[in-house]
Motif scaffolding. Structure first.
Motif, PDB file in Angstrom:
ATOM      1  N   TYR A 220      -2.193  -2.284  -3.874  1.00 32.35           N
ATOM      2  CA  TYR A 220      -3.210  -1.232  -3.840  1.00 32.35           C
ATOM      3  C   TYR A 220      -2.748  -0.032  -4.663  1.00 32.35           C
ATOM      4  CZ  TYR A 220      -4.847  -3.989   0.120  1.00 32.35           C
ATOM      5  OH  TYR A 220      -5.281  -5.010   0.920  1.00 32.35           O
TER       6      TYR A 220
ATOM      7  N   ASN B  76      -0.367   5.075 -10.188  1.00 31.48           N
ATOM      8  CA  ASN B  76      -1.118   5.467  -8.996  1.00 31.48           C
ATOM      9  C   ASN B  76      -0.693   4.743  -7.722  1.00 31.48           C
ATOM     10  OD1 ASN B  76      -2.599   7.300 -10.416  1.00 31.48           O
ATOM     11  ND2 ASN B  76      -4.594   6.366 -10.048  1.00 31.48           N
TER      12      ASN B  76
ATOM     13  N   LYS C 168     -10.835   0.395 -14.491  1.00 32.21           N
ATOM     14  CA  LYS C 168     -11.072   0.283 -13.055  1.00 32.21           C
ATOM     15  C   LYS C 168     -10.828   1.624 -12.352  1.00 32.21           C
ATOM     16  CE  LYS C 168     -11.623  -4.189 -13.545  1.00 32.21           C
ATOM     17  NZ  LYS C 168     -12.965  -4.825 -13.419  1.00 32.21           N
ATOM     18  N   LYS C 169     -10.722   2.678 -13.162  1.00 33.65           N
ATOM     19  CA  LYS C 169     -10.543   4.046 -12.640  1.00 33.65           C
ATOM     20  C   LYS C 169      -9.229   4.230 -11.894  1.00 33.65           C
ATOM     21  CE  LYS C 169     -14.675   4.795 -14.208  1.00 33.65           C
ATOM     22  NZ  LYS C 169     -14.838   5.435 -15.541  1.00 33.65           N
ATOM     23  N   THR C 170      -8.198   3.515 -12.338  1.00 31.27           N
ATOM     24  CA  THR C 170      -6.866   3.715 -11.778  1.00 31.27           C
ATOM     25  C   THR C 170      -5.844   3.456 -12.882  1.00 31.27           C
ATOM     26  OG1 THR C 170      -5.396   3.180  -9.937  1.00 31.27           O
ATOM     27  CG2 THR C 170      -6.606   1.347 -10.930  1.00 31.27           C
TER      28      THR C 170
ATOM     29  N   ARG D 164       0.824  -1.209   0.000  1.00 28.41           N
ATOM     30  CA  ARG D 164       0.000   0.000   0.000  1.00 28.41           C
ATOM     31  C   ARG D 164       0.859   1.260   0.000  1.00 28.41           C
ATOM     32  NH1 ARG D 164      -5.261   0.044   1.720  1.00 28.41           N
ATOM     33  NH2 ARG D 164      -4.940  -1.926   2.832  1.00 28.41           N
TER      34      ARG D 164
ATOM     35  N   LEU E 204      -4.000   4.002  -5.861  1.00 34.22           N
ATOM     36  CA  LEU E 204      -4.940   5.095  -5.628  1.00 34.22           C
ATOM     37  C   LEU E 204      -5.804   5.297  -6.865  1.00 34.22           C
ATOM     38  CD1 LEU E 204      -2.441   7.578  -3.935  1.00 34.22           C
ATOM     39  CD2 LEU E 204      -4.162   6.152  -2.795  1.00 34.22           C
ATOM     40  N   PRO E 205      -6.998   5.857  -6.751  1.00 35.61           N
ATOM     41  CA  PRO E 205      -7.630   6.315  -5.495  1.00 35.61           C
ATOM     42  C   PRO E 205      -8.371   5.215  -4.748  1.00 35.61           C
ATOM     43  CG  PRO E 205      -9.035   6.860  -7.349  1.00 35.61           C
ATOM     44  CD  PRO E 205      -7.811   6.207  -7.938  1.00 35.61           C
ATOM     45  N   GLN E 206      -8.377   3.988  -5.297  1.00 34.13           N
ATOM     46  CA  GLN E 206      -9.130   2.895  -4.675  1.00 34.13           C
ATOM     47  C   GLN E 206      -8.226   2.166  -3.688  1.00 34.13           C
ATOM     48  OE1 GLN E 206     -10.704   0.574  -7.938  1.00 34.13           O
ATOM     49  NE2 GLN E 206     -11.199   2.421  -9.088  1.00 34.13           N
ATOM     50  N   SER E 207      -7.907   2.845  -2.603  1.00 32.53           N
ATOM     51  CA  SER E 207      -6.870   2.363  -1.686  1.00 32.53           C
ATOM     52  C   SER E 207      -7.284   1.147  -0.877  1.00 32.53           C
ATOM     53  CB  SER E 207      -6.455   3.501  -0.744  1.00 32.53           C
ATOM     54  OG  SER E 207      -7.598   4.004  -0.055  1.00 32.53           O
ATOM     55  N   ASP E 208      -8.552   0.731  -0.955  1.00 34.81           N
ATOM     56  CA  ASP E 208      -8.994  -0.435  -0.203  1.00 34.81           C
ATOM     57  C   ASP E 208      -9.299  -1.630  -1.105  1.00 34.81           C
ATOM     58  OD1 ASP E 208      -8.837   0.834   2.284  1.00 34.81           O
ATOM     59  OD2 ASP E 208     -10.820   1.745   2.015  1.00 34.81           O
ATOM     60  N   ILE E 209      -9.003  -1.518  -2.398  1.00 34.20           N
ATOM     61  CA  ILE E 209      -9.271  -2.615  -3.322  1.00 34.20           C
ATOM     62  C   ILE E 209      -7.949  -3.274  -3.719  1.00 34.20           C
ATOM     63  CG2 ILE E 209     -10.202  -3.263  -5.568  1.00 34.20           C
ATOM     64  CD1 ILE E 209     -12.122  -0.940  -5.386  1.00 34.20           C
TER      65      ILE E 209
END
Length: 433
Positions: free
Chosen positions: A244, A426, A420-422, A169, A246-251
């Protein structure tokens, strides 16, 4: 006598407890992490890893940029051989390494079994002795991945290569060191390289490539994410980690992956997969069995044997009739007029691997904007006798998360992260608190 027995019992108990503590040690990191940069100041886009090494006086780290090569048999970079390095004889601001003698097993091993497979390179013989040393050095042949030209380097015991640790992360405060054998080449060997890149980082399956030297607490799993931009780095991981971005730091990026088997190929230390078919808008291009497909971090675009290429171009032309054609721009054979639009969108090109899994190549990885008015299908005709029949190049890698599991001999792929918007740029390289 009883005192001696008691002392022995105490010592044995202490050793047992110490061994148990070592066995239970869990490092605070799950992987190592390295930033990956894209370079376009040479004939073809290339990608480098930034790794710390040290000057000979061991007082400061210096960051070296190594071209990433997942096919190279060993590491080589700009440095100087100096047998008496520990006497302070290394010139200032010069990376000096201790030579491996031509009589040592690594020399013969690397020359005969783990060398570059290029018959056009002249054979190498025993190297000259260094002044005051008295042993012959160990020349090895190297192949410049930019020009394809042959050269020679001298095998050495290498200094520490140091990389950051990670939890998947963030970057952690701890460092991880590896001590691979590598070869020293003169600065002239890197004149065709991108600016400030002075080495080749071998990430292949060869025992002299970096992954061999990263084992220990780390699992033999390598993840690579090449950036499509020059403004921010992509990322290279090694180890059994969650990933991981960003911005989906929990996926965890692993949830996006599909897997297929890695295939061993004779005379190569690179990575290969089997492709059963290429599908474009629900129509399959039959490849007549499981077609061996090479993965490359040096080839800029996917190369197809002529019979496959012609079928792909024919089908792709059919499903893009609404887009005006343009005069082809080398090295491509199918191009489109984009003068009326800022960009175009085309159907996916699906590489079908085992169990029907699909590596989808979307517009971002299939169409290359060559000029403001012309975009081209970023696939290249490799010729009628191309072997292997398919080589997947770096343009198709960009913003795709790729995992090489060397323990299970599997290859994981995400398809485009942009959906996936990343993206590969990132990863959060900020050090965790």
């Amino acid at each position: 006598m009883s005192f001696i027995i008691q002392l022995i019992v105490i010592v044995v108990a202490f050793i047992s407890h110490a061994n148990e503590a070592i066995a239970q040690f869990i490092p605070p990191y799950t992987s190592i992490v390295v930033p990956v940069s894209k370079h376009i100041d040479v004939a073809k886009p290339l990608y480098s890893a930034k790794i710390l090494t040290v000057y000979e006086d061991y007082t400061q780290y210096v960051r070296l940029n190594f071209l990433i090569d997942i096919d190279a048999p060993f590491i080589w970079h700009e440095c100087t051989l100096q047998w008496n390095t520990y006497r302070g004889s290394c010139p200032a601001n010069t990376l000096c390494n201790y030579p491996i003698s031509c009589e040592e097993y690594q020399c013969e091993d690397l020359r005969t079994t783990y060398s570059y497979d290029n018959p056009s390179c002249p054979p190498v013989n025993k190297g000259p002795t260094l002044p005051g040393w008295g042993y012959c050095t160990c020349p090895v042949k190297v192949v410049n991945p930019v020009t394809g030209s042959c050269g020679q380097a001298l095998l050495s015991y290498d200094h520490e290569y140091t990389v950051s640790t990670s939890n998947g992360r963030n970057v952690l405060s701890g460092l991880y060191g590896a001590y691979p054998n590598a070869a020293c080449a003169p600065s002239s060997s890197f004149e065709s390289f991108p600016t400030n890149v002075t080495g080749i980082m071998a990430l292949s399956t060869s025992p002299y490539a970096l992954p061999t030297y990263l084992n220990g607490p780390l699992k033999s799993i390598m993840a690579l994410c090449l950036p499509s931009t020059l403004s921010a780095p992509g990322v290279l991981f090694y180890g059994n980690s969650s990933y991981y971005l960003l911005p989906q730091s929990d996926i965890d990026i692993r949830s996006f992956l599909s897997y297929t088997s890695l295939i061993k190929h004779p005379n190569s230390f690179g990575y290969f997969i089997g492709v059963n078919a290429i599908v474009i808008k629900k129509r399959s291009i039959d490849l007549f069995g499981n077609t061996t497909t090479k993965l490359s971090t040096i080839d800029p675009y996917t190369t197809l044997r002529t019979d496959i290429y012609n079928q792909v171009v024919r089908r792709f032309s059919s499903v893009t009739k609404r887009i005006l054609p343009a005069k082809p721009v080398a090295p491509f054979g199918l191009c489109f007029d984009t003068s009326t639009k800022a960009s175009i969108k085309v159907p996916d090109i699906d590489l079908v691997v085992e169990d029907g899994k699909k590596w989808s190549i979307s517009t971002a990885n299939s169409i290359k904007q060559m000029t403001e008015d012309v975009a081209c299908l970023a696939f290249v005709d490799g010729g009628a006798t191309s072997e292997p029949a398919i080589v997947i190049g770096t343009y198709q890698f960009e913003d795709n998360f790729l995992v090489f599991d060397l323990e299970k001999s599997t290859f994981g792929f995400s398809s485009s992260l942009l959906r996936k918007k990343t993206s590969c740029a990132n990863f959060n390289f900020t050090m965790a608190s």
